[in-house]
Design a protein around this motif. Structure first.
Motif: not given
Length: 309
Positions: A31-34, A63-64, A85-86, A126-127
């Motif tokens: 899920v992308a959560d920009a 994905a944030v 951040f994963m 990537i965090g």
């Protein structure tokens, strides 16, 4: 007819875009959560990962931007380039530190969604809850510096290099094991042959004593014969992941398994080929300023995109 438990949880997520991806059969809902505004409860994550009433997956990855999470902001203080951040959850909704297959699929998802651009040979920071992981794109997938590996019970290891016992899983007697941290916990058991590996019953969690503080993933491993061929160590593995069950692959587990076999064999090789039910991943050991690092390589695939009804 009784309503499946996933129903109410999924109804609240109606209209949410998602993707489905996997790395050597270890599969994820993404899920992308920009904007950092999507809140997913443990029940919603479990509903999405349900293989009968949901999308079906071993875990969920959100994905944030790192700036939207306290853990991410802490990492940005040291690595300002770790923009994404994963946020990884196990299939039962519990929070997990890291996933080696998942971080490859995560980066592939960022590229697929137009949230990142990564040419072959380039790297992306990537965090994760296990720190910053640097992912490089290769001709056949992605390569990840997983950071240093460590013993979980270093002071307790006996003369055989084991520190715990594992019961269950179809084992006739308790087996000695070695617990290793890859940022998340693993307990590795060596078996004599493939017949024993194939006969394991991993639908229930093996019992580990002593169990690491946050639980553990359990890897059962059969070294190849010969162990090293043309400078490459080889082994086969099955895994029971905490909060999930048996999975087709586990990236951090493959790293831990190779580390354990390499330790038992006295540093037999630095490059390893790990066969899992879902395919093959590569593991390499290399020197780092903070200890010996482990590098994981393998494919990542997006198989579907959709919107929750």
């Amino acid at each position: 007819m009784t309503q499946p438990p996933a129903g109410p949880h999924l109804a609240a997520l109606s209209g949410l875009p998602f993707a489905k991806g996997h790395g050597t059969g270890n599969d994820f809902v993404l899920v992308a959560d920009a904007d950092g505004i999507i809140e997913l409860s443990a029940g919603q994550v479990a509903a999405l990962c349900d293989r009968h009433a949901g999308i079906g997956a071993d875990g969920l990855i959100r994905a944030v931007p790192s700036r939207c999470l306290a853990e991410g902001r802490d990492l940005l203080a040291e690595r300002p380039d770790a923009e994404w951040f994963m946020d990884y959850r196990n299939a039962d909704g519990s929070v997990s530190e890291m996933c080696g297959n998942g971080v490859r699929v995560f980066v592939h998802f960022l590229i697929d969604q137009g949230l990142a651009d990564l040419a072959e040979g380039a790297e992306l920071a990537i965090g994760t809850r296990a720190g910053v992981k640097v992912v490089a794109r290769t001709a056949h997938g992605y390569r990840v510096d997983m950071g240093p590996w460590t013993f979980i019970h270093a002071a307790d290891a006996d003369a055989r290099g084991t520190d715990s016992l594992v019961r269950g899983g179809g084992l006739e007697v308790p087996r000695p094991a070695l617990s290793i941290s890859m940022g998340n916990p693993h307990t590795v058991v060596a078996l004599a042959d493939h017949a024993k590996l194939e006969s394991l019953q991993l639908h229930t969690a093996p019992e580990v004593e002593p169990v690491p503080a946050n639980g553990t993933n359990v890897e059962f491993v059969v070294p190849a014969e010969p162990l090293v061929h043309d400078g490459v160590g080889r082994l086969a593995m099955r895994v029971h992941e905490r909060g999930v069950g048996e999975t087709q692959s586990c990236g951090t587990g493959a790293c831990a398994a190779a580390a354990a076999i390499r330790f038992w064999a006295g540093g037999a090789a630095d490059t390893w080929r790990v066969e899992v039910p879902g395919g093959v991943v590569g593991v390499r050991f290399l020197a780092g300023n903070d200890g010996e690092h482990v590098e994981l390589s393998g494919p990542a695939v997006i198989v579907a995109r959709g919107v929750l009804a």
